[in-house]
Write an enzyme that holds these catalytic residues in place. Structure first.
Site, PDB file in Angstrom:
ATOM      1  N   HIS A   1     -12.948  17.184  12.255  1.00  0.00           N
ATOM      2  CA  HIS A   1     -14.137  16.684  11.560  1.00  0.00           C
ATOM      3  C   HIS A   1     -14.578  17.720  10.527  1.00  0.00           C
ATOM      4  O   HIS A   1     -14.430  18.919  10.744  1.00  0.00           O
ATOM      5  CB  HIS A   1     -15.242  16.420  12.590  1.00  0.00           C
TER       6      HIS A   1
ATOM      7  N   ASP B   1     -19.648   6.715  11.013  1.00  0.00           N
ATOM      8  CA  ASP B   1     -20.296   8.012  10.850  1.00  0.00           C
ATOM      9  C   ASP B   1     -21.791   7.920  11.173  1.00  0.00           C
ATOM     10  O   ASP B   1     -22.630   8.561  10.550  1.00  0.00           O
ATOM     11  CB  ASP B   1     -20.085   8.613   9.452  1.00  0.00           C
TER      12      ASP B   1
HETATM   13 MN    MN Z   1     -19.025  12.559  10.703  1.00  0.00          MN
END
Ligand code: MN
Length: 363
Positions: free
Chosen positions: A183, A306
């Protein structure tokens, strides 16, 4: 019914952030003492330092797992969140505290998944700054807690995972079949300086530049010759790498004597096809999606929102409306995530958006 929410697809979102109060407190404490050139100081000062409605919402939604989050998922027909501790995880913290907090986070994550096994899956947090302990936590999180993979937020103390000192983590991940989701976080100190003017360190460009570089470094290091079954997942439609693959292949054999790259068994794009998966997190753009399907195949792409940094509605609408085949939409919405992360296929029919909490969809 909300038009964006209608659809016969099971929706598994694969880059969905959360935190716990103990990690929030540790990060706030860290942000209060770290120098301005520490990576992610900018991001965390923004996250914790501002009293804006949007940031209050993000903070609230990061700490919530079982109330508002499930309601939002129900509202938009999202079946599963694959949860991961929000960036930068525990990677800025001292070793002992980071190791302990990662274990605490993983225990809590396993408990939440246990209470909602059809709604949540999760990636284990680890402390890469302590590689042996991190490798042990990978084995515990997958073997005992039954989590679905591992999340690492790009560099750790400005060091990258191609450094062999981190390879016990990859060895453990390959052994237990755990995909490693790399990430984004803010660029390492070595590369951050030119990103500071105009505030480019975070989501606008710096996250992508940092994490795309990390992926290319892994390919060029030979880590996939050593660990051929290792699976890496990148968000944001591959952090720019798919667009660049042809040129990386073209340039890779060109070596100068003072900066030799190791010789590899495969071409860079062959490693990308074999060892990487990408997700749509934060990239709700049809031309980029269609390009990635052509460049790296729909078998290697998974849907993501997200949450809570980006809104669920836009991500659902983006994929519902995507001008791609029905077969590819099934792969990207859920089938690839079921295969890659070991998420059990749905027992019943796919959930329809706006069908109401827990109410099964018809057809
Ligand atoms: Mn993210």
């Amino acid at each position: 019914m909300d038009e964006a929410a209608a659809g016969p697809y099971r929706r598994i979102a694969t880059e969905e952030a959360f935190s716990v109060p103990e990690v929030f407190a540790a990060l706030q404490e860290w942000a209060g003492t770290a120098g301005p050139d520490e990576p992610d100081q900018d991001f965390l000062s923004f996250l914790f330092g501002q009293d804006l409605p949007g940031l209050r919402r993000v903070r609230r939604q990061l700490l919530d797992l079982e109330d508002e989050r499930l309601a939002v998922m129900d509202d938009y027909g999202v079946d599963v969140h694959l949860l991961s501790l929000t960036a930068p995880g525990v990677q800025t913290l001292p070793d002992d505290r980071a190791i302990a907090l990662a274990a605490l986070v993983n225990d809590r994550l396993a408990a939440v998944i246990g209470r909602h096994p059809d709604r949540f899956a999760g990636l284990a947090a680890i402390a890469p700054q302590a590689p042996a302990a991190a490798a042990a936590e990978v084995r515990r999180a997958i073997g005992e807690l039954k989590l679905n993979g591992v999340v690492i937020n790009s560099h750790t103390r400005n060091e990258y995972l191609d450094d062999e000192k981190f390879w016990p983590i990859f060895e453990a991940a390959q052994d237990v079949g755990a995909p490693v989701y790399i990430h984004p976080r803010s660029p390492s100190a070595q590369m951050a300086q030119p990103y500071k003017r105009f505030g480019l360190e975070t989501g606008i460009y710096g996250f992508q530049a940092e994490t795309g570089l990390h992926g290319i470094r892994l390919i060029c290091s030979g880590v996939f010759d050593r660990f051929p079954r290792l699976q890496i997942v990148l968000g944001h439609l591959g952090e720019g790498i798919p667009f660049w693959l042809w040129r990386v292949d073209y340039m890779h054999p060109v070596r100068s004597s003072h900066n030799a790259r190791p010789k590899l068994e495969l071409t860079p794009s062959e490693y990308f096809q074999r060892n990487f998966k990408i997700t749509t997190s934060g990239m709700n753009w049809h031309p980029a999606l269609r390009f990635c399907i052509e460049a790296v195949s729909a078998d290697n792409i998974m849907w993501a929102i997200d949450y809570p940094y980006q809104l669920t509605e836009g991500a659902v609408r983006f994929m519902d409306d995507a001008p791609i085949s029905d077969a590819d939409k099934h792969k990207i919405f859920h089938r690839n995530a079921e295969r890659v992360f070991g998420i059990a296929p749905a027992a019943g029919p796919a959930r329809l958006g706006a069908a109401g909490p827990g109410q099964p969809a018809a057809g």
